[in-house]
Enzyme design. Structure first.
Site, short mmCIF file in Angstrom:
data_model
loop_
_atom_site.label_atom_id
_atom_site.label_comp_id
_atom_site.label_asym_id
_atom_site.label_seq_id
_atom_site.Cartn_x
_atom_site.Cartn_y
_atom_site.Cartn_z
N HIS A 55 0.83 -1.20 0.00
CA HIS A 55 0.00 0.00 0.00
C HIS A 55 0.86 1.24 0.00
O HIS A 55 1.56 1.53 0.98
CB HIS A 55 -0.92 0.01 1.22
CG HIS A 55 -1.98 1.07 1.17
ND1 HIS A 55 -3.02 1.04 0.27
CD2 HIS A 55 -2.15 2.20 1.91
CE1 HIS A 55 -3.79 2.09 0.45
NE2 HIS A 55 -3.29 2.82 1.44
N HIS A 57 0.89 5.54 -1.40
CA HIS A 57 0.48 6.75 -2.12
C HIS A 57 1.79 7.49 -2.40
O HIS A 57 2.26 8.28 -1.58
CB HIS A 57 -0.44 7.62 -1.27
CG HIS A 57 -1.64 6.90 -0.72
ND1 HIS A 57 -2.60 6.35 -1.51
CD2 HIS A 57 -2.01 6.65 0.56
CE1 HIS A 57 -3.54 5.79 -0.75
NE2 HIS A 57 -3.20 5.95 0.51
N GLN A 60 2.70 11.29 -1.82
CA GLN A 60 2.78 11.85 -0.48
C GLN A 60 4.20 11.86 0.07
O GLN A 60 4.46 12.52 1.10
CB GLN A 60 1.82 11.10 0.45
CG GLN A 60 0.36 11.33 0.10
CD GLN A 60 -0.62 10.54 0.94
OE1 GLN A 60 -0.26 9.98 1.98
NE2 GLN A 60 -1.85 10.46 0.49
N ARG A 81 -5.36 15.41 6.44
CA ARG A 81 -5.90 15.25 5.09
C ARG A 81 -6.06 16.59 4.39
O ARG A 81 -5.84 16.70 3.17
CB ARG A 81 -7.24 14.51 5.14
CG ARG A 81 -7.71 14.06 3.76
CD ARG A 81 -9.03 13.33 3.83
NE ARG A 81 -10.15 14.22 4.13
CZ ARG A 81 -11.43 13.90 3.94
NH1 ARG A 81 -11.75 12.69 3.49
NH2 ARG A 81 -12.39 14.75 4.24
N HIS A 206 -12.10 3.40 -3.12
CA HIS A 206 -11.29 4.10 -2.13
C HIS A 206 -11.65 3.70 -0.70
O HIS A 206 -10.78 3.38 0.12
CB HIS A 206 -11.43 5.61 -2.29
CG HIS A 206 -10.68 6.40 -1.27
ND1 HIS A 206 -11.23 6.75 -0.05
CD2 HIS A 206 -9.41 6.89 -1.26
CE1 HIS A 206 -10.34 7.43 0.65
NE2 HIS A 206 -9.23 7.53 -0.05
N HIS A 268 -5.72 -1.12 6.49
CA HIS A 268 -5.81 -0.62 7.86
C HIS A 268 -6.70 -1.52 8.73
O HIS A 268 -6.19 -2.20 9.60
CB HIS A 268 -6.27 0.84 7.93
CG HIS A 268 -5.44 1.78 7.15
ND1 HIS A 268 -4.09 1.92 7.34
CD2 HIS A 268 -5.76 2.65 6.15
CE1 HIS A 268 -3.60 2.82 6.51
NE2 HIS A 268 -4.59 3.27 5.77
N ASP A 319 2.28 3.30 2.75
CA ASP A 319 1.15 4.22 2.77
C ASP A 319 1.56 5.65 2.43
O ASP A 319 1.84 5.96 1.27
CB ASP A 319 0.44 4.13 4.11
CG ASP A 319 -0.95 4.78 4.10
OD1 ASP A 319 -1.33 5.36 3.07
OD2 ASP A 319 -1.66 4.69 5.11
#
Length: 451
Positions: A55, A57, A60, A81, A206, A268, A319
């Site tokens: 996982h 992203h 980021q 966020r 998502h 998660h 993540d």
């Protein structure tokens, strides 16, 4: 044919001493055991399978460390966020590719060989549609090709801001699809990753708050044999909102309304009760744990000890990529269990290595979740390898399971020597072959984004 000699080799059947691996392209042709090195062999201290990172992203990575200032009110996932949305709102395709490549270099240098890229920044600045719906996904594929990491691309379906089909917010406009445009995106993603060796495309609703029940069912049907990844039960607010919407907790709702099976990855699943733990384990789904990010965001602690006892499968991911470390993810997973339970060696079996239990479980769960279940070193299997150096003080005089324990719990880097993906060496002496060029491009992108 490349021949690697290693003093210790971690195979599917356990440790092998004095081994020679014959690599034929992307595969391990043969493994010789208890032999002397041959002339011209490339020699190593220890070789283990490369770990799947289930996982990520990638974008980021560019905002790592930029959300560590306390605001006027209590900081939590939702305030973080907002910062993430502002960062994503300015990013061009070129910026995304540069940042993703930097993240993938760091993953490879940490010992990851494959990444599950949970990709949701689909549209141009302001939410305008690109002529090519996979413009941004193609940049992810380009970064994977540039760095040599194996890619499981997980294009995200994102349609709503909360449960019950609530309209998306302004900060989400670069993410949004309906099922028709998402289907076109999936087809283009399959085309853009096709040139990459061992690539996989899955689907990624998502979260339950971002899709309706009807949209979720349609998305899951689009690639019936591919991985399905979804964020779920990460935050207490999410659990409360799901209860208000449906009368059920998120995992309970999912298990009761969707045919969850072994191709699913529940990312998660932090806030689950005993019945949900048993239900996930029975379904065969993998739980995707991201301990560093979950700690950074204050998500909570997944009840891993109970889940493992129920026969559950897990893998690990980086993540938000706030700090990319394979050993960091696995050691923090164990340490959070120790802190919450007041016990030691929680994930390990009695009389067995905790580090090895963590590593083997994450290999198996991560490989299955990413559509690449052969995450072990066997003849005919993929040549996705990590060599470990015993020159670090904590690794000296270590052998067998103690190598893994010392790597995960007693070092802060300098252990990963070389990394091969599909038989190609991407990391040597701890440095990625393209580290400097990738870092230069990343630096240029960050200067533009931070201007």
């Amino acid at each position: 044919m490349t021949v690697l000699y290693t003093e210790q080799l971690l195979t599917a059947a356990g440790w092998v001493q004095s081994a020679r691996l014959h690599l034929d392209g992307a595969r391990i042709a043969t493994i010789e055991r208890d032999v002397a090195p041959g002339p011209g062999d490339e020699r190593h201290d220890a070789i283990v399978p490369a770990m799947p990172n289930l996982h990520s992203h990638a974008f980021q990575r560019g905002m790592a460390g930029l959300a560590e200032t306390r605001g006027r009110s209590e900081d939590n996932f939702w305030s973080w966020r907002d910062i993430m949305y502002r960062f994503a709102s300015r990013m061009s395709p070129e910026h995304l590719q540069a940042i993703a490549a930097q993240a993938y270099v760091e993953m490879l240098e940490a010992g990851f060989g494959r990444v599950g890229e949970f990709h949701y920044v689909h549209h141009d600045v302001g939410g305008r549609r690109f002529a090519d719906p996979a413009e941004m996904a193609a940049r992810i594929a380009a970064a994977a090709g540039e760095t040599g990491i194996a890619l499981t691309l997980l294009p995200v379906f994102y349609a709503h801001s909360s449960f019950g089909g609530k309209a998306p917010s302004e900060g989400q406009k670069r993410f949004i699809h309906d099922t028709e445009t998402y289907a076109r995106l999936i087809e283009r993603c399959r085309e853009v990753v096709a040139p990459l060796p061992a690539s996989v495309v899955g689907v990624a609703p998502h979260s339950l708050r971002a899709v309706t029940a009807e949209e979720l069912a349609e998305v899951v049907r689009m690639l019936p044999d591919a991985p399905v990844h979804i964020h779920i039960a990460e935050q207490q607010n999410e659990v409360r909102d799901c209860l208000a919407w449906s009368g059920l907790r998120p995992v309970r709702w999912l298990l009761g309304n969707v045919a969850v099976d072994s191709r699913w990855c529940l990312v998660h699943a932090t806030h689950v009760d005993a019945a949900e733990i048993e239900g996930i384990a029975r379904s065969g789904a993998t739980v995707g744990l991201c301990p560093v990010t979950e700690a950074n965001l204050g998500d909570g602690i997944f009840p891993a000890a109970d889940f493992v006892a129920a026969g559950g499968r897990f893998g690990v991911g980086t993540d938000s990529n706030v700090c990319i470390s394979l050993s960091g993810e696995l050691s923090l997973l164990e340490y959070t269990q120790r802190l919450s339970l007041g016990s030691r060696n929680v994930i390990g079996l009695q009389g067995h290595s905790t580090g090895m239990a963590l590593y083997q479980r994450a290999l198996s769960g991560g490989g299955r979740a990413l559509g690449a279940p052969m995450a072990s070193l066997v003849e005919g299997g993929p040549a996705d390898l990590v060599s470990l150096s015993r020159q670090e003080p904590a690794m000296m005089c270590r052998s067998g399971d103690a190598l893994i324990d010392s790597w995960l719990f007693a070092t802060a880097g300098g252990v990963v020597d070389c990394v091969w993906v599909s038989g190609i060496k991407q990391v040597e002496r701890g440095r990625h072959r393209s580290r400097d060029a990738v870092r230069d491009a990343y630096g240029k992108a960050m200067q533009e984004l931070c201007a």
